[in-house]
Design an enzyme around this catalytic site. Sequence first.
Site, PDB file in Angstrom:
ATOM      1  N   ASP A 308      -1.741   2.347 -12.343  1.00  0.00           N
ATOM      2  CA  ASP A 308      -2.838   1.849 -13.151  1.00  0.00           C
ATOM      3  C   ASP A 308      -4.086   2.701 -12.928  1.00  0.00           C
ATOM      4  OD1 ASP A 308      -4.016  -0.429 -14.769  1.00  0.00           O
ATOM      5  OD2 ASP A 308      -5.259  -0.569 -12.975  1.00  0.00           O
ATOM      6  N   GLU A 361      -0.937   5.581 -16.368  1.00  0.00           N
ATOM      7  CA  GLU A 361      -1.817   5.031 -17.394  1.00  0.00           C
ATOM      8  C   GLU A 361      -3.078   5.896 -17.364  1.00  0.00           C
ATOM      9  OE1 GLU A 361      -4.569   1.242 -18.639  1.00  0.00           O
ATOM     10  OE2 GLU A 361      -4.420   2.010 -16.613  1.00  0.00           O
TER      11      GLU A 361
END
Length: 754
Positions: A308, A361
């Site tokens: 993330d 991401e």
Amino acid sequence: METNISKEDLYLFQTGKAQKAYLMFGCHYLKEADSHEFVVWAPNAKSVSLVGDFNQWNPLSHPMKQTEPGIYSIQVEGLEKGDLYKYYVEGMDGKCRYKSDPFAFYSEMRPDTASVVWDELDGFSWRDKRYLSRRKKKQDVSQPMSVYEMHLGTWKMPKEEEREFYNYREIADMLVPYLQKMGYTHVELMPVTEYPYDLSWGYQVTGYYSVTSRYGTPEDFMYFIDKLHRADIGVILDWVPAHFPRDEHGLALFDGSHIYDHADPRKGSQPDWGTLLFNYGKPEVQSFLISSAVFFAEKYHIDGIRIDAVSAMLYLDFGKKPGEFVPNEDGTNINYEAVEFLQKLNHTMRSNFDGFITVAEESTAYPKVTSSIDDEEGLGFTYKWNMGYMHDSLYYMELDSLFRKENHGAIVFSMDYAYSENYILPYSHDEVVHGKGSMINKMFGEYEQKFGSLKTLYGFMFAHPGKKLLFMGDDFAQFVEWRDKEELDWFLIDEYETHKTMNDYVAKLNELYCSEPALYELDNKPEGFEWLLQRDADHSVVAFIRKSKKRRGKPQEQIVCIFNFTPVEWDKYHIPMPKGGKLTKILDTGDKVYGGTGEVSQKSAKVRKKKIKGKRNACEHYAVITLKPLSAVMYKYTLEDTPAKKKAEQKKAAAKKPSPKVAETVKTEAVKTPVKKEASKITEPAATKKETPKTAEPVAVKKAEKPEAKKEQTTKDIQKPKKKEAEKEVKQQTEVSTKKKTAAKSADKKEETK
């Protein structure tokens, strides 16, 4: 008692080379000493003590010894699995804090924060050996990958008021049949590393080696993984090495100083999230984080990690205003220490675990995010989320169809950079929270138009190059946003046909995607894609061909994908085609089984051709398809035989055929032989066939007229020789036949005499 710490392990940890630091730090049972050893890194602490329910949390009861510089340890007898403990740290700032073990294997259920004594995690009986042996092939970039992203706590929830969550085992037993029915190849779990605050969804981690106790024990989570693996489903974990929370029991100011983050808040804090950023320049921090990823791959058999907020790691000024960050000496904003860390992390995971995948991401155009792990300029990820595709496609679908033609670039632009990285196309949890609306509610129009638009969009995503990801609830068009305290609206599937058929449609997309190599094999190669219609903004129609790899001796598989993004029917629409052939439909969103009206496009279509004016011997090909409103249709594209291919087949067949003279002999003998009343069927001589000129374009041939390599004809079809020549030929054959018979009789008499 002497410590169990080895000089080699300590060296690896202090130089950033440790990959299994969890074997040295944390709580471990020493069988030889029948005791538990606790080891913690607190380089700037004045003192450290072990406290827990075994000593009534008394800081004076079990002081720890600094056996190596910055390393504190102690061995304690009589502890049992499940006992609670913490470290009581007197920091360099003079404050005393109760700290959870950064390397704890298990933690207390929130809101409590103690670590839990948990013996080694080697007692579980794994049964996924077959899956792991095939994982490298299964997770190759040339294979299909359809990911179901989910939040374990709200996927389904117990009906009993006294129970808050299902157990990992219960979830696995319910989840596997659903994933199999839907055809997903992977599941991606929002973070399950321990975290204190429910509304962070796991993205603010305090236990990097501890699976959250919300859903059970480490062994329960192992059961979850094992169950999915035996169902041939891969497991990807969201893993968060970008930042951590400021909670006092966690990593923040662990020994009264910034040993995990930066002392300078311009480097060490993320103002948008209120969290702290890891200091990747510290070797010990690198060892801590990389060992965490290795721990989950080795102990829990996970198949990949999705990282993330990679952009927050790569850029010093991410989410910050001028004055809130410190640029490099050369004025640039790249965090080179983070770059080095990510390269090391990806190299470690992908080289040590066959088939392991890492996903970024990353929301910017940072180059070479996905690359070989040996590429010094690349980060080494396997995949990157295609955030550009996600934003552009949703923006396009939210528009009134009247204005889509003015924004046509939003739906086709993604192909301009489709091969710059290995992409996953995500419609993730981030897009259905915080007032953004559910996927179905993002679609413009009234009720029926919304469903038509969403089916068209999903069809476009599954046809578009790149792996696929859908968040839970998106696959049956849940109308409300994802609620992080309530389970999904499963009743919609049972009570409303539109939601059930949407669910069936996504299952069909997964089935089609995984069974058609043309839709996945060449995701990252330009030769797997060909535009047919890219710029027809006036009709808001997009069409292209997806292609499989070329295989020796087999035709290349091709699928034509056509999308009408307007609520208008386009009758007898011309689709440009590269060559002649036939289209056979394999998917149509208009089918009633998928919630359509039953008004569908043609079941099949023949590719036509017409001459191009002003160009000699030049033709263009096209198919005529009626495009229904807000529709996605896919056709198998079978090419007709080209003149060159036909000629080659004719030559091959001719080489096996008898000459005309031999054929005529066979004919004559067939006539003279009383037993054979019917004319023999023989192959037409090659010399009598008309070859297609080299300059001619391929023409679609009717089924009844299709030439075959071994087509047989009767003697009536053979060109007869002139009468005199025929009589002469018959006379010669008769004489030859008579001589043969006389010789045979003579031989018989001799044999009888003997």
